[in-house]
Design a protein around this motif. Structure first.
Motif, PDB file in Angstrom:
ATOM      1  N   LEU A 161       0.630  -1.251  -0.002  1.00 24.27           N
ATOM      2  CA  LEU A 161      -0.061  -0.019   0.011  1.00 24.27           C
ATOM      3  C   LEU A 161       0.787   1.268  -0.106  1.00 24.27           C
ATOM      4  CD1 LEU A 161      -2.674  -1.208   2.451  1.00 24.27           C
ATOM      5  CD2 LEU A 161      -2.980  -1.031  -0.100  1.00 24.27           C
ATOM      6  N   GLY A 162       2.255   1.274   0.303  1.00 19.57           N
ATOM      7  CA  GLY A 162       2.892   2.391   0.624  1.00 19.57           C
ATOM      8  C   GLY A 162       2.715   3.183   1.579  1.00 19.57           C
ATOM      9  N   ILE A 163       2.606   2.381   2.660  1.00 18.81           N
ATOM     10  CA  ILE A 163       2.474   3.124   3.905  1.00 18.81           C
ATOM     11  C   ILE A 163       3.138   2.674   5.137  1.00 18.81           C
ATOM     12  CG2 ILE A 163       0.015   3.995   3.337  1.00 18.81           C
ATOM     13  CD1 ILE A 163      -1.218   1.757   4.841  1.00 18.81           C
ATOM     14  N   SER A 164       3.203   3.189   6.275  1.00 17.65           N
ATOM     15  CA  SER A 164       4.173   2.563   7.122  1.00 17.65           C
ATOM     16  C   SER A 164       3.450   1.330   7.897  1.00 17.65           C
ATOM     17  CB  SER A 164       4.314   3.595   8.160  1.00 17.65           C
ATOM     18  OG  SER A 164       3.164   4.009   8.977  1.00 17.65           O
ATOM     19  N   PRO A 165       3.957   0.628   8.620  1.00 17.75           N
ATOM     20  CA  PRO A 165       3.371  -0.540   9.178  1.00 17.75           C
ATOM     21  C   PRO A 165       2.596  -0.062  10.192  1.00 17.75           C
ATOM     22  CG  PRO A 165       5.869  -1.039   8.897  1.00 17.75           C
ATOM     23  CD  PRO A 165       5.606   0.498   8.581  1.00 17.75           C
ATOM     24  N   ARG A 166       2.786   1.007  11.073  1.00 19.04           N
ATOM     25  CA  ARG A 166       1.982   1.585  12.129  1.00 19.04           C
ATOM     26  C   ARG A 166       0.722   1.904  11.544  1.00 19.04           C
ATOM     27  NH1 ARG A 166      -0.540   1.422  16.214  1.00 19.04           N
ATOM     28  NH2 ARG A 166      -1.102   3.178  17.360  1.00 19.04           N
ATOM     29  N   THR A 167       0.649   2.495  10.249  1.00 21.81           N
ATOM     30  CA  THR A 167      -0.584   3.158   9.682  1.00 21.81           C
ATOM     31  C   THR A 167      -1.355   1.670   9.250  1.00 21.81           C
ATOM     32  OG1 THR A 167       0.364   4.829   8.872  1.00 21.81           O
ATOM     33  CG2 THR A 167      -1.686   4.421   7.873  1.00 21.81           C
ATOM     34  N   VAL A 168      -0.991   0.636   8.890  1.00 23.74           N
ATOM     35  CA  VAL A 168      -1.404  -0.356   8.560  1.00 23.74           C
ATOM     36  C   VAL A 168      -2.212  -1.119   9.966  1.00 23.74           C
ATOM     37  CG1 VAL A 168      -1.065  -2.943   7.851  1.00 23.74           C
ATOM     38  CG2 VAL A 168      -0.145  -1.458   6.720  1.00 23.74           C
ATOM     39  N   GLU A 169      -1.411  -1.050  10.896  1.00 23.80           N
ATOM     40  CA  GLU A 169      -1.822  -1.507  12.153  1.00 23.80           C
ATOM     41  C   GLU A 169      -3.092  -0.469  12.596  1.00 23.80           C
ATOM     42  OE1 GLU A 169       1.325  -1.477  15.179  1.00 23.80           O
ATOM     43  OE2 GLU A 169       2.411  -3.152  14.192  1.00 23.80           O
ATOM     44  N   ILE A 170      -3.140   0.681  12.258  1.00 25.41           N
ATOM     45  CA  ILE A 170      -4.402   1.499  12.748  1.00 25.41           C
ATOM     46  C   ILE A 170      -5.516   1.356  11.734  1.00 25.41           C
ATOM     47  CG2 ILE A 170      -5.298   4.156  12.524  1.00 25.41           C
ATOM     48  CD1 ILE A 170      -2.220   4.792  13.485  1.00 25.41           C
ATOM     49  N   HIS A 171      -5.163   1.133  10.725  1.00 29.18           N
ATOM     50  CA  HIS A 171      -6.288   0.667   9.842  1.00 29.18           C
ATOM     51  C   HIS A 171      -6.842  -0.854  10.054  1.00 29.18           C
ATOM     52  CE1 HIS A 171      -5.970   3.874   7.021  1.00 29.18           C
ATOM     53  NE2 HIS A 171      -4.665   3.656   6.580  1.00 29.18           N
ATOM     54  N   ARG A 172      -5.991  -1.717  10.400  1.00 27.96           N
ATOM     55  CA  ARG A 172      -6.359  -2.932  10.782  1.00 27.96           C
ATOM     56  C   ARG A 172      -7.375  -2.897  12.090  1.00 27.96           C
ATOM     57  NH1 ARG A 172      -2.272  -7.720  10.304  1.00 27.96           N
ATOM     58  NH2 ARG A 172      -2.549  -7.150   8.311  1.00 27.96           N
ATOM     59  N   GLY A 173      -6.956  -2.114  12.827  1.00 25.71           N
ATOM     60  CA  GLY A 173      -7.640  -1.725  14.392  1.00 25.71           C
ATOM     61  C   GLY A 173      -9.116  -1.115  13.712  1.00 25.71           C
ATOM     62  N   ASN A 174      -9.065  -0.076  12.853  1.00 22.20           N
ATOM     63  CA  ASN A 174     -10.656   0.308  12.463  1.00 22.20           C
ATOM     64  C   ASN A 174     -11.301  -0.770  11.839  1.00 22.20           C
ATOM     65  OD1 ASN A 174      -9.590   2.960  13.355  1.00 22.20           O
ATOM     66  ND2 ASN A 174      -9.075   3.603  11.542  1.00 22.20           N
ATOM     67  N   VAL A 175     -10.703  -1.907  11.139  1.00 20.07           N
ATOM     68  CA  VAL A 175     -11.248  -2.738  10.315  1.00 20.07           C
ATOM     69  C   VAL A 175     -11.814  -3.802  11.587  1.00 20.07           C
ATOM     70  CG1 VAL A 175     -11.070  -4.809   9.026  1.00 20.07           C
ATOM     71  CG2 VAL A 175      -9.966  -2.991   8.136  1.00 20.07           C
ATOM     72  N   LEU A 176     -11.246  -4.148  12.541  1.00 18.61           N
ATOM     73  CA  LEU A 176     -11.668  -4.951  13.676  1.00 18.61           C
ATOM     74  C   LEU A 176     -12.929  -4.265  14.230  1.00 18.61           C
ATOM     75  CD1 LEU A 176      -8.501  -6.387  15.133  1.00 18.61           C
ATOM     76  CD2 LEU A 176     -10.010  -7.596  13.489  1.00 18.61           C
ATOM     77  N   ARG A 177     -12.765  -3.110  14.594  1.00 22.19           N
ATOM     78  CA  ARG A 177     -13.703  -2.280  15.382  1.00 22.19           C
ATOM     79  C   ARG A 177     -15.103  -2.122  14.450  1.00 22.19           C
ATOM     80  NH1 ARG A 177     -15.287   2.657  14.780  1.00 22.19           N
ATOM     81  NH2 ARG A 177     -13.076   3.168  13.837  1.00 22.19           N
ATOM     82  N   LYS A 178     -15.166  -1.709  13.290  1.00 26.54           N
ATOM     83  CA  LYS A 178     -16.135  -1.552  12.441  1.00 26.54           C
ATOM     84  C   LYS A 178     -16.935  -2.677  11.997  1.00 26.54           C
ATOM     85  CE  LYS A 178     -14.770   2.750  10.166  1.00 26.54           C
ATOM     86  NZ  LYS A 178     -14.528   3.220   8.760  1.00 26.54           N
ATOM     87  N   LEU A 179     -16.077  -4.226  11.919  1.00 20.98           N
ATOM     88  CA  LEU A 179     -16.742  -5.029  11.557  1.00 20.98           C
ATOM     89  C   LEU A 179     -17.006  -5.891  12.808  1.00 20.98           C
ATOM     90  CD1 LEU A 179     -14.077  -6.839   8.954  1.00 20.98           C
ATOM     91  CD2 LEU A 179     -16.133  -5.489   8.462  1.00 20.98           C
ATOM     92  N   GLY A 180     -16.873  -5.570  13.864  1.00 22.03           N
ATOM     93  CA  GLY A 180     -17.329  -5.915  15.028  1.00 22.03           C
ATOM     94  C   GLY A 180     -16.493  -7.492  15.424  1.00 22.03           C
ATOM     95  N   ALA A 181     -15.193  -7.660  14.982  1.00 22.98           N
ATOM     96  CA  ALA A 181     -14.486  -8.523  14.832  1.00 22.98           C
ATOM     97  C   ALA A 181     -13.537  -8.742  16.013  1.00 22.98           C
ATOM     98  CB  ALA A 181     -13.586  -8.788  13.787  1.00 22.98           C
ATOM     99  N   GLY A 182     -13.331  -9.856  16.855  1.00 19.21           N
ATOM    100  CA  GLY A 182     -12.713 -10.152  17.968  1.00 19.21           C
ATOM    101  C   GLY A 182     -11.242 -10.388  17.620  1.00 19.21           C
ATOM    102  N   SER A 183     -10.936 -10.605  16.487  1.00 17.39           N
ATOM    103  CA  SER A 183      -9.470 -10.977  16.217  1.00 17.39           C
ATOM    104  C   SER A 183      -9.171 -10.765  14.721  1.00 17.39           C
ATOM    105  CB  SER A 183      -9.005 -12.499  16.537  1.00 17.39           C
ATOM    106  OG  SER A 183      -9.790 -13.218  15.745  1.00 17.39           O
ATOM    107  N   SER A 184      -7.922 -11.046  14.047  1.00 12.47           N
ATOM    108  CA  SER A 184      -7.867 -10.904  12.812  1.00 12.47           C
ATOM    109  C   SER A 184      -8.210 -12.190  12.079  1.00 12.47           C
ATOM    110  CB  SER A 184      -6.369 -10.890  12.193  1.00 12.47           C
ATOM    111  OG  SER A 184      -5.740  -9.508  12.932  1.00 12.47           O
ATOM    112  N   ALA A 185      -8.516 -13.252  12.625  1.00 18.46           N
ATOM    113  CA  ALA A 185      -8.994 -14.316  11.980  1.00 18.46           C
ATOM    114  C   ALA A 185     -10.668 -14.234  11.900  1.00 18.46           C
ATOM    115  CB  ALA A 185      -8.781 -15.538  12.975  1.00 18.46           C
ATOM    116  N   ASP A 186     -11.202 -13.548  12.805  1.00 18.93           N
ATOM    117  CA  ASP A 186     -12.526 -13.246  12.658  1.00 18.93           C
ATOM    118  C   ASP A 186     -12.882 -12.215  11.435  1.00 18.93           C
ATOM    119  OD1 ASP A 186     -15.407 -13.430  13.525  1.00 18.93           O
ATOM    120  OD2 ASP A 186     -14.992 -12.006  14.991  1.00 18.93           O
ATOM    121  N   ALA A 187     -12.076 -11.317  11.361  1.00 18.10           N
ATOM    122  CA  ALA A 187     -12.282 -10.257  10.313  1.00 18.10           C
ATOM    123  C   ALA A 187     -11.909 -11.002   9.022  1.00 18.10           C
ATOM    124  CB  ALA A 187     -11.176  -9.083  10.532  1.00 18.10           C
ATOM    125  N   VAL A 188     -11.215 -11.860   8.876  1.00 17.65           N
ATOM    126  CA  VAL A 188     -10.871 -12.848   7.615  1.00 17.65           C
ATOM    127  C   VAL A 188     -12.220 -13.361   7.401  1.00 17.65           C
ATOM    128  CG1 VAL A 188      -9.764 -14.649   6.647  1.00 17.65           C
ATOM    129  CG2 VAL A 188      -8.483 -12.827   7.853  1.00 17.65           C
TER     130      VAL A 188
END
Length: 199
Positions: A156-183
């Protein structure tokens, strides 16, 4: 019952009304505009366009799926397989034997009960994924592919920290308890089949 042929519509309405309340529609468009929110949908497979795709898109917007059975005078095996894989509960030969209508209806209800759980999960997942921003969606797509935070950042051409922020937002918006749940939610939503616009 959706059928562009007035004679078939009349016969179907007469035959089916002996077993269940029935409504007939000339086209998928008319059904989408005026159709019920419950029941079984029978569709002549000669309808214009792809009736299954149109109906499934409508059900997704409606937030509720209905069982769909297609019928044709001479069903082709390849089309029957394609229709069932695309979500049709059954594929019947026209004319439908009046004596077997009650049995057909019972079988469709039974089959749909098991399919309805999976369909409900897909609809729910699509609604959740629709809440994601474009970048969050890209992050989820790459997570579903199995990419690490570092790989995702590089793609994506962004920093790993920014990816972690996006991933956290994904988990929150999806109501997922883990990355596996989001997948899992991403897979139900069909995100792995979407074009990766950022590549």
């Amino acid at each position: 019952m959706i059928d562009s042929d007035p004679r078939r519509r009349a016969k179907a309405a007469f035959d089916f009304s002996k077993h269940v309340p029935s409504q007939v529609y000339e086209s998928v468009k008319e059904f989408i505009e005026f159709g019920p929110r419950e029941g079984i949908v029978f569709v002549n497979d000669d309808c214009d366009g792809d009736p299954l795709s149109q109906l499934h898109a409508h059900f997704t917007r409606m937030g509720k799926a209905l069982p769909v059975a297609l019928y044709a005078r001479t069903p082709q095996t390849s089309r029957v397989v394609e229709a069932v894989l695309s979500g049709a509960v059954d594929y019947l030969t026209w004319p439908i034997d009046e004596e077997s209508i009650h049995t057909v209806l019972e079988q469709i209800v039974e089959r749909f009960a098991s399919l309805d759980v999976a369909q409900g999960r897909r609809i729910d997942a699509r609604k959740k994924v629709a809440l994601l921003s474009t970048r969050e969606r890209h992050t989820l797509q790459l997570l579903v592919e199995g990419n690490s935070t570092k790989d995702t950042a590089q793609i994506l051409g962004i920093s790993p920290r920014t990816v972690e922020i996006h991933r956290g937002n994904v988990l929150r918006k999806l109501g997922a308890g883990s990355s596996a749940d989001a997948v899992r939610i991403g897979l139900y939503a069909g995100i792995e089949d979407e074009e990766l616009a950022f590549r």
